[in-house]
Design an enzyme around this catalytic site. Structure first.
Site, short mmCIF file in Angstrom:
data_model
loop_
_atom_site.label_atom_id
_atom_site.label_comp_id
_atom_site.label_asym_id
_atom_site.label_seq_id
_atom_site.Cartn_x
_atom_site.Cartn_y
_atom_site.Cartn_z
N HIS A 68 0.84 -1.20 0.00
CA HIS A 68 0.00 0.00 0.00
C HIS A 68 0.87 1.25 0.00
CE1 HIS A 68 1.03 -0.84 4.13
NE2 HIS A 68 0.66 0.36 4.49
N LYS A 109 10.28 -9.01 3.54
CA LYS A 109 11.39 -9.68 4.24
C LYS A 109 11.96 -10.73 3.33
CE LYS A 109 13.24 -9.63 8.43
NZ LYS A 109 13.19 -8.50 9.36
#
Ligand code: GLU
Length: 474
Positions: A68, A109
């Site tokens: 987002h 990650k």
């Protein structure tokens, strides 16, 4: 809620259960909750590297939990226990972490399944560059979309190799050095990034001790000075946190837990000396002036005021949570307390400052580094001498008006213009204080929220869902 139904949750399930507590407190629509919790995309790469004449195949992952905000941000770890679930869990923590400290990034990650100790420097370079190439080619690494950073098993060296690999593939990208953070200063890194996560932990603790109601609710009294602390992990995060606390806050570090055991001394351990000992001997064993125990886990159960797990995930579980004897747990590591343990600790009234807030100093200073890379100028370069001159003029004015001389030490402080490190530390301190205040206010102003972790998730989810809403996702 019962603990018994939740045995053996995976790391990502544990994080999602914690988020669910916040969704319930917010009466969030289940569809929106599912959208926020879902990991947006994940890539697995398997790639061969020629090591000493033999082909070895390595496996790595990069998860994008949310986009987002772009770029998506989060470290890359090199470790033997990495798997897809762990990478997804850590990516989701990055989403919440960035929102909590108002860093305008999505969460990501990466992980590479490897034991870095088994390879020579040149081999590590080959492997890292090859992994980076895989991620770049598949759209999982660029200054605009996905920016890695150091994590467990990686540091400045790996980040420099990644930055150079990206630059070789995209020399036309003027912002190439912003493709990764945590680089060496000579290669576009920022001063203060290496210590940032540990320093952020300390700023978080200091802010906690500026809130008398929160101190009292934790069953503590007084300030940070004199508090007895147990810390697990003297790696990059734990070392800087423990060192700062030891040298600047007048605390007693009564136990240091490492992978091969624990050092205990009720009068306090000198952190820098312990670290020097580890650097030299590759073990904490043999450090004088402390009791050594091979059973590091048992040291987590020592009675103390503050327990700082700064190593691996899932260190406090349903198995040992009942035996933890501290007032305050400060989660410097990602996910050190499992969901089941969290429920037990909460019912025992132990206060927990959660990972997604406590260790957000790393990504905060990564954000500063990324801005520095995009602006192509070191912070403070334009204004430092100007500030210095203004300080001198101020002193001259004061001296001529009062007919007195400003003492030397005061003069130096007033005259000094802020350099990059001063600005980074100031920005980090401000960020951690503001985030704490938001968490604390959320905790105290909503009857449905009973703990800092749920407050942290509520703060994060509120910002994320607003951003999804503004984007027309729902
Ligand atoms: N690996 C660090 C973390 O878990 C830093 C991430 C970053 O700087 O992007 O927060």
């Amino acid at each position: 809620m019962s603990n018994n139904n939740n045995k053996n949750l995976s790391f990502s399930e544990s994080v999602n259960h914690m988020a669910d507590r916040a969704f319930r407190a917010m009466d969030m629509d289940p569809g929106i909750a599912a959208a926020i919790k879902a990991c947006n995309s994940i890539i697995q790469v398997n790639f061969p590297v020629n090591i000493k004449g033999k082909i070895e195949v390595f496996t790595g992952w990069r998860a994008v939990h949310s986009s987002h905000r772009l770029p998506a941000k989060g470290g890359i770890r090199f470790a033997t226990m990495v798997d897809q679930d762990e990478v997804e869990a850590l990516a989701s923590l990055m989403t919440y972490k960035c929102a909590i400290v108002d860093v305008p990034f999505g969460g990501s990650k990466g992980g590479l399944l490897i034991d870095p100790a088994k390879y020579e420097r040149d081999e590590m370079e080959l492997i890292t560059r090859r992994f980076a190439r895989e991620l770049i080619r598949k759209g999982f690494l660029s200054p605009a979309t996905n920016v890695p950073a150091p994590d467990m098993g990686t540091g400045q060296r790996e980040m420099a190799w990644i930055a150079d690999t990206y630059k070789l593939l995209h020399p036309e990208d003027i912002n190439h050095s912003g493709c990764v953070t945590g680089k060496p200063v000579a290669h576009g890194g920022i001063r203060g990034r290496t210590e940032a996560t540990g320093r952020g932990v300390v700023y978080a603790i200091r802010e906690f001790f500026r809130h008398p109601d929160d101190i009292k609710a934790a069953g503590l009294s007084g300030g940070l000075g004199g508090k007895r602390i147990v810390i697990q992990g003297l790696g990059n995060v734990g070392y800087y946190a423990a060192k700062l606390l030891d040298e600047e806050d007048d605390v007693k570090i009564i136990a240091i837990i490492e992978r091969d055991g624990a050092l205990i001394n009720d009068d306090g351990l000198p952190v820098e000396a312990v670290r020097q000992h580890i650097n030299k001997h590759k073990t904490i064993k043999g450090f004088s002036d402390a009791t050594f125990t091979e059973n590091g886990g048992s040291a987590l159960e020592i009675k103390c005021d503050i327990l700082i797990p700064a190593a691996l995930e899932a260190q406090i579980t349903a198995e040992n949570a009942e035996r933890i004897k501290t007032s305050l747990i400060v989660e410097a590591a990602n996910g050190p307390v499992t969901f089941e343990a969290d429920e037990i600790l909460r019912s025992r009234g132990i206060t927990i400052l959660p990972d997604a807030f406590v260790n957000a100093g790393g990504v905060t200073v990564s954000y500063f580094e990324w801005i520095r890379n995009l602006s192509h100028i070191r912070f403070g370069r334009m204004e430092r001498r100007f500030d210095e001159m203004r300080g001198k003029n101020l002193i001259s004015a004061m001296e001529s008006l009062t007919d007195q001389t400003v003492p030397e030490s005061m003069r130096n402080e007033i005259v000094r213009g802020a350099d990059e490190l001063d600005l980074v530390r100031s920005g980090l301190d401000d960020t951690m204080r503001n985030a704490y205040q938001e968490l604390s206010e959320t905790l105290h102003n909503n009857d449905k929220i009973e703990d800092f972790r749920t407050a942290a998730y509520v703060v994060a989810i509120d910002k994320i869902s607003r951003s999804y809403f503004d984007l027309g996702v729902y």
